[in-house]
Design a protein around this motif. Structure first.
Motif, PDB file in Angstrom:
ATOM      1  N   SER A   1       0.756  -1.212  -0.013  1.00  0.00           N
ATOM      2  CA  SER A   1      -0.004  -0.109  -0.102  1.00  0.00           C
ATOM      3  C   SER A   1       0.782   1.254   0.025  1.00  0.00           C
ATOM      4  N   THR A   2       2.074   1.154   0.399  1.00  0.00           N
ATOM      5  CA  THR A   2       3.059   2.347   0.163  1.00  0.00           C
ATOM      6  C   THR A   2       3.659   2.625  -1.098  1.00  0.00           C
ATOM      7  N   PRO A   3       3.426   3.740  -1.973  1.00  0.00           N
ATOM      8  CA  PRO A   3       3.799   3.792  -3.172  1.00  0.00           C
ATOM      9  C   PRO A   3       5.386   3.995  -2.880  1.00  0.00           C
ATOM     10  N   GLY A   4       6.117   3.369  -3.749  1.00  0.00           N
ATOM     11  CA  GLY A   4       7.620   3.513  -3.535  1.00  0.00           C
ATOM     12  C   GLY A   4       8.342   2.476  -2.253  1.00  0.00           C
ATOM     13  N   GLY A   5       7.245   1.673  -1.744  1.00  0.00           N
ATOM     14  CA  GLY A   5       7.912   0.887  -0.688  1.00  0.00           C
ATOM     15  C   GLY A   5       8.598  -0.715  -1.043  1.00  0.00           C
ATOM     16  N   LEU A   6       8.855  -1.277  -0.122  1.00  0.00           N
ATOM     17  CA  LEU A   6       9.396  -2.602  -0.489  1.00  0.00           C
ATOM     18  C   LEU A   6       8.508  -3.532  -1.090  1.00  0.00           C
ATOM     19  N   GLY A   7       7.419  -3.532  -0.710  1.00  0.00           N
ATOM     20  CA  GLY A   7       6.221  -4.576  -1.294  1.00  0.00           C
ATOM     21  C   GLY A   7       6.020  -3.895  -2.669  1.00  0.00           C
TER      22      GLY A   7
ATOM     23  N   VAL B   1       5.097 -13.253  -0.218  1.00  0.00           N
ATOM     24  CA  VAL B   1       6.076 -12.051   0.243  1.00  0.00           C
ATOM     25  C   VAL B   1       5.380 -11.099   1.328  1.00  0.00           C
ATOM     26  N   ASN B   2       5.741 -11.063   2.501  1.00  0.00           N
ATOM     27  CA  ASN B   2       5.427 -10.223   3.435  1.00  0.00           C
ATOM     28  C   ASN B   2       6.113  -9.016   3.539  1.00  0.00           C
ATOM     29  N   ALA B   3       5.691  -7.813   2.840  1.00  0.00           N
ATOM     30  CA  ALA B   3       6.380  -6.515   3.081  1.00  0.00           C
ATOM     31  C   ALA B   3       5.702  -5.779   3.979  1.00  0.00           C
TER      32      ALA B   3
END
Length: 99
Positions: free
Chosen positions: A14-20, A80-82
């Motif tokens: 849900s975080t743009p630019g994040g690891l997920g 994958v749990n980010a």
């Protein structure tokens, strides 16, 4: 790229630019069919449209939400749990109720 038979569920995008999100993009480049899970449906939808994935709403703070996510995601080859929290300590030191 041609879609493979490999399926991945990426939690915490849900975080743009994040690891997920970065992980989901990489899996897309590797040909995985993706399901993206997270709290913010607007961010999930934007990334899903970009990489050709489907979305599964989930807030990891609520067990019923996790159960619903697993049911909606069906089968997958890779999880994958980010997802993260802002508790400021190692998850190894947390009780289930704190997560």
């Amino acid at each position: 790229m041609e879609r493979s038979n490999r399926q991945a569920l990426v939690v915490g995008v849900s975080t743009p630019g994040g690891l997920g999100a970065a992980t989901a993009r990489r899996l897309a480049s590797e040909g995985f069919y993706k399901a993206l899970a997270g709290r913010r449906q607007d961010a999930l939808a934007a990334l899903a449209n970009e990489i050709g994935a489907r979305t599964v709403p989930c807030d990891i703070l609520y067990e019923d939400s996790i159960v619903a996510m697993i049911g909606a995601a069906c089968t997958f080859d890779l999880l994958v749990n980010a997802a993260s929290t802002t508790l400021g300590q190692s998850i190894l030191n947390l009780r289930r109720q704190q997560i």
